[in-house]
Design an enzyme around this catalytic site. Structure first.
Site, short mmCIF file in Angstrom:
data_model
loop_
_atom_site.label_atom_id
_atom_site.label_comp_id
_atom_site.label_asym_id
_atom_site.label_seq_id
_atom_site.Cartn_x
_atom_site.Cartn_y
_atom_site.Cartn_z
N HIS A 123 0.88 -1.18 0.00
CA HIS A 123 0.00 0.00 0.00
C HIS A 123 0.92 1.23 0.00
O HIS A 123 2.03 1.18 0.52
CB HIS A 123 -0.83 -0.07 1.29
CG HIS A 123 -1.88 0.98 1.45
ND1 HIS A 123 -1.58 2.27 1.84
CD2 HIS A 123 -3.22 0.93 1.33
CE1 HIS A 123 -2.70 2.97 1.94
NE2 HIS A 123 -3.72 2.19 1.63
N ASP A 200 3.39 -4.39 7.91
CA ASP A 200 2.19 -3.57 7.78
C ASP A 200 1.01 -4.53 8.01
O ASP A 200 0.68 -5.34 7.15
CB ASP A 200 2.14 -2.96 6.38
CG ASP A 200 0.83 -2.23 6.11
OD1 ASP A 200 -0.13 -2.37 6.90
OD2 ASP A 200 0.75 -1.54 5.08
N GLN A 203 -4.21 -4.97 7.09
CA GLN A 203 -5.17 -5.98 6.63
C GLN A 203 -4.93 -7.34 7.29
O GLN A 203 -5.70 -8.27 7.06
CB GLN A 203 -5.09 -6.15 5.10
CG GLN A 203 -5.29 -4.87 4.30
CD GLN A 203 -6.72 -4.36 4.36
OE1 GLN A 203 -7.65 -5.06 4.77
NE2 GLN A 203 -6.91 -3.12 3.94
N LYS A 226 -10.21 -0.66 10.71
CA LYS A 226 -10.35 -1.83 9.84
C LYS A 226 -10.73 -3.07 10.66
O LYS A 226 -10.83 -4.17 10.13
CB LYS A 226 -9.06 -2.09 9.08
CG LYS A 226 -8.77 -0.94 8.09
CD LYS A 226 -7.60 -1.26 7.20
CE LYS A 226 -7.07 -0.04 6.47
NZ LYS A 226 -7.90 0.40 5.37
N CYS A 364 -4.82 2.55 -3.65
CA CYS A 364 -3.59 3.00 -2.95
C CYS A 364 -2.44 2.05 -3.21
O CYS A 364 -1.64 1.76 -2.30
CB CYS A 364 -3.82 3.15 -1.45
SG CYS A 364 -4.93 4.47 -1.04
#
Ligand code: PMP
Length: 405
Positions: A123, A200, A203, A226, A364
């Protein structure tokens, strides 16, 4: 006992509405998830009765808020199994968490000629902060590519790591391809060469059990919104050994020990990295969201989300001219696709008229678009409150729209 989806759906007030005269089907969960009543109630309780700025007063309201904020940190610590709460920093979200590391780790450890490895499926939030830092420090980005089915070429990692490499920053789950990366293996390979790893987890944390000690990652970043909490709150997990050596990111109140005009000394962890008034009501709501999801059976949620993904994938594959981007064997509930001859924005607009919320655009992830030579994609992404019936309605809508073009 199986997961009672209708009971879960009853907890999410926003789902029970019509959009353009049709029942809302919300398939934009990778962008942001909806909030259960339990999270809304917890935040409202603080807004209505208990709001006081944390850490700075002796009065009742501030004490209550401070206590709830620090309790929330403990709930988040427990959620990721960090060794201590000092390693759990509240930020505004994954973007700020990664900027913090890129800035402060960069200042401490990255010099001219050094290299940072990121992957091709990141991303923008895990690309641009590193580029900005590299420009300041005279360092360079090195890219770990993925194959056309959306799988990272992790065997190339050993070649890409050189004596100039200072950190590997990689996503746990791709927001565009849905690929679940083998982060334990990536961390292991990097550590064999003494390279720290930032994951990261924007997600990843919503769908997987995270044990930062077992993974042995050096940093793990994720966002509340999220995973059924509010916007503007997130976490950065960092190993104490790095955080202790890194300079602060932002300066201001709370992050200091003593300020004089000639010199300032800094507060201990985690406060050194929490300048100014944090989004403490968001943090308290984040803990309520963690309580909400951890009270459900995680293996059943996982099973449900896998079923939604495989049901959607097999239905969408029946549509002629539809290309799915990302077909890794291990995927989270994300399907990005295009239909030949139909502009993704038209598809998104028409689906919206049928009450179906999907994302369209570059997600993104410009390098992912470039990899596949497309300008945009349509993305449907699922959460625990979605149902097979919604997937079927989505499929029927796509078939109808395809016939229109
Ligand atoms: N990384 C990934 C993989 C994401 O999906 C997102 C959000 N789309 C981010 C980082 C940025 O998260 P936030 O906007 O919450 O800071």
């Amino acid at each position: 006992m199986t997961l009672d989806i209708s009971k879960i759906r009853a907890d999410f007030p926003i789902l029970h509405q019509q959009v353009n005269g049709k029942p809302l089907i919300y398939f934009d969960n990778a962008a942001t998830t909806q909030r259960p009543q339990q999270v809304i109630d917890r935040e409202n309780e603080f807004s209505l009765k208990i709001n006081g700025n944390i850490h700075r007063a002796t009065h009742y309201l501030a004490n209550k808020t401070t206590e709830a904020y620090e309790n929330s940190r403990e709930i988040l610590r427990n959620f990721i199994n960090a060794a201590e709460t000092a390693e759990v920093l509240f930020t505004h979200g994954t973007t700020e968490s990664i900027n913090l590391v890129a800035h402060s780790f960069g200042e401490a450890f990255i010099n001219a000629g050094d290299e940072v490895i990121i992957s091709e499926m990141e991303h923008h939030a895990n690309i641009v902060p590193w580029q900005m830092m590299c420009a300041r420090r005279g360092a360079k980005i090195v890219v770990l590519p993925f194959s056309n089915d959306g799988i990272l070429k992790i065997n190339l990692l050993d070649q890409l790591i050189t004596d100039k490499t200072r950190i590997l920053a990689v996503t746990h789950v791709s927001n565009s391809l849905g690929t679940v990366n083998p982060i334990a293996e990536l961390i292991n390979r990097a550590h064999l060469k003494n390279i720290p790893v930032l994951v990261d987890g924007a997600q990843g944390a919503p769908h997987y059990t995270i044990d930062v000690q077992k993974l042995d990652c050096d940093f793990y970043a994720f966002s509340g919104h999220k995973m059924y909490a509010s916007t503007g709150i997130g976490v950065l997990y960092g190993k104490r050994k790095w955080l202790d050596q890194m300079p602060p990111f932002l300066g201001g109140g709370e992050m200091i020990d003593k300020v004089t005009f000639s010199k300032t000394t800094y507060n201990e962890l985690p406060y050194k990295f929490e300048a100014g008034t944090p989004h403490y009501i968001g943090a308290i709501g984040f803990a309520a969201a963690i309580d909400y999801s951890t009270n459900l059976d995680s293996s059943q949620i996982h099973h449900h989300e896998c079923n939604l993904l495989s049901h959607a994938t097999s239905l969408l594959k029946n549509i002629e001219g539809l290309t799915i981007y990302g077909e890794a064997p291990e995927k989270a509930g994300v399907i990005s696709f295009n239909i030949a001859g139909v502009h993704p924005f038209d598809l998104g607009t028409l689906l919206n008229q049928m009450g179906i919320a999907v994302r369209t655009g570059r997600l993104c992830a410009d390098p992912v678009m470039d990899h596949f030579g497309v300008e945009n994609m349509v993305r449907a992404s699922f959460a625990l409150y979605n149902t097979s019936e919604e997937i079927e309605a989505f499929y029927t809508a796509l078939v109808r729209l395809k016939a229109m073009f």
